[in-house]
Write a protein that holds these residues in place. Structure first.
Motif, short mmCIF file in Angstrom:
data_model
loop_
_atom_site.label_atom_id
_atom_site.label_comp_id
_atom_site.label_asym_id
_atom_site.label_seq_id
_atom_site.Cartn_x
_atom_site.Cartn_y
_atom_site.Cartn_z
N TYR A 208 0.37 5.54 -3.13
CA TYR A 208 1.82 5.43 -2.92
C TYR A 208 2.28 5.95 -1.57
O TYR A 208 3.11 5.33 -0.89
CB TYR A 208 2.54 6.19 -4.04
CG TYR A 208 4.03 6.17 -3.94
CD1 TYR A 208 4.76 5.02 -4.26
CD2 TYR A 208 4.75 7.29 -3.48
CE1 TYR A 208 6.14 5.00 -4.17
CE2 TYR A 208 6.13 7.27 -3.39
CZ TYR A 208 6.82 6.13 -3.73
OH TYR A 208 8.19 6.10 -3.63
N TRP A 209 1.77 7.10 -1.13
CA TRP A 209 2.38 7.82 -0.02
C TRP A 209 2.03 7.33 1.38
O TRP A 209 2.83 7.54 2.30
CB TRP A 209 2.06 9.31 -0.12
CG TRP A 209 2.97 10.01 -1.06
CD1 TRP A 209 2.67 10.51 -2.29
CD2 TRP A 209 4.36 10.27 -0.87
NE1 TRP A 209 3.78 11.07 -2.88
CE2 TRP A 209 4.83 10.94 -2.03
CE3 TRP A 209 5.26 10.01 0.16
CZ2 TRP A 209 6.16 11.34 -2.17
CZ3 TRP A 209 6.58 10.39 0.02
CH2 TRP A 209 7.02 11.06 -1.14
N CYS A 212 4.83 5.17 2.69
CA CYS A 212 6.05 5.97 2.86
C CYS A 212 5.95 6.88 4.08
O CYS A 212 6.91 7.03 4.85
CB CYS A 212 6.31 6.80 1.60
SG CYS A 212 6.47 5.83 0.09
N THR A 216 8.22 7.04 7.53
CA THR A 216 8.88 8.30 7.85
C THR A 216 8.49 8.81 9.24
O THR A 216 9.36 9.17 10.06
CB THR A 216 8.54 9.36 6.80
OG1 THR A 216 8.92 8.87 5.51
CG2 THR A 216 9.26 10.66 7.08
N SER A 229 11.86 11.39 3.08
CA SER A 229 10.72 11.69 2.21
C SER A 229 11.18 11.99 0.78
O SER A 229 10.56 11.55 -0.19
CB SER A 229 9.95 12.89 2.78
OG SER A 229 8.83 13.18 1.96
N PHE A 232 11.98 8.69 -0.85
CA PHE A 232 10.76 8.06 -1.32
C PHE A 232 10.19 8.78 -2.55
O PHE A 232 9.56 8.16 -3.41
CB PHE A 232 9.69 8.03 -0.22
CG PHE A 232 9.92 6.96 0.82
CD1 PHE A 232 10.13 5.65 0.45
CD2 PHE A 232 9.91 7.28 2.16
CE1 PHE A 232 10.35 4.66 1.40
CE2 PHE A 232 10.12 6.30 3.13
CZ PHE A 232 10.33 4.98 2.74
#
Length: 265
Positions: A208-209, A212, A216, A229, A232
């Protein structure tokens, strides 16, 4: 016979004196002199502009879309000013609000209809966002921006690697330990929970990250990175609050002790 209009004075006949057209000339000269002696009138001052309308009156006739846009821009300006004036407090309150909404959403998704919401659990999540997530993200993003200041593609990947290799595992350990400790779990039970839940959470974070973090670190200014963040993390928080609400695992020592008691009986 006397002329019509003549006046008799003794034997003399007085005839009326007719004024010639030129006799009015002196009077016209006087009138012209009087007109010329009048002071010339000053030019009229320019017409003043209409007074500006008051904001209260103008707002009554503002269209709805324009009014909502001005309100939205005012809220954004107020939030950005709060970040500049009180960065840690503003980001902490933002994180607490996001964790609150995310936990309530997680409960409404996972809980059966007959069960009520666990507001104590929501309070735990809000306190975590307020005390840990918000401040830690503030200091982490400032640290990463100083260590890797540039925003080119290579440095963006470096920041992403630091986030997944350093910050992610540490903050997940803190999250599970904090939540378990507030639920009254012992240190062996917390360690057992970390052994069971930490690795699956890190694996899910690797899916997932990275995207993101790329958005960012690549496009967002440093002072707004915690906000993005946290935005998200809304979906992510739904997942980790569910993981944190799982039943605590059995500790090996207590399970062995219970087995001994059962065999002795």
């Amino acid at each position: 016979m006397a002329t019509a209009g003549a006046l008799h004075a003794g034997r003399r006949i007085l005839l009326p004196i007719r004024r010639s057209p030129s006799s009015s000339a002196p009077w016209s000269h006087v009138r012209a002199h009087l007109h010329s002696s009048k002071p010339s009138s000053a030019p009229l001052p320019p017409t003043p502009p209409p007074p500006p309308s008051s904001p209260a009156l103008s707002s009554r006739f503002t269209p709805t879309t324009r009014r909502s846009g001005s309100i939205g821009s005012g809220v954004v300006a107020w939030y950005l000013g709060s970040i500049e004036a009180r960065p840690v407090l503003t980001k902490s309150i933002t994180a607490a609000a996001i964790f609150t909404v995310a936990d309530l959403t997680s409960q409404m998704i996972t809980l059966p209809p007959e069960e009520s919401l666990d507001l104590i659990r929501t309070l735990r999540m809000a306190s975590y966002g307020m005390l840990i997530s918000g401040p830690s993200l503030h200091f982490w993003f400032n640290f990463v921006s100083k260590v890797v200041p540039k925003k080119n593609l290579l440095n963006t990947f470096k920041k992403m690697f630091l986030g997944q290799a350093v910050y992610g595992p540490i903050i997940n350990c803190v999250f599970f330990s904090y939540n378990a400790g507030l639920q009254g779990e012992t240190i062996p039970e917390i360690i057992a929970r970390l052994k069971r839940d930490l690795i699956p959470t890190i694996k899910s974070g690797l899916i997932y990250w990275p995207f993101c973090d790329f958005i960012t670190f690549k496009f967002i200014p440093v002072h707004l990175q915690p906000l993005v963040s946290n935005s998200f993390s809304f979906l992510w928080t739904i997942y980790i609050t569910y993981m944190a609400s799982l039943k605590k695992p059995e500790v090996e020592g207590s399970q062995a002790h219970s087995n001994i008691r059962m065999t002795s009986v």
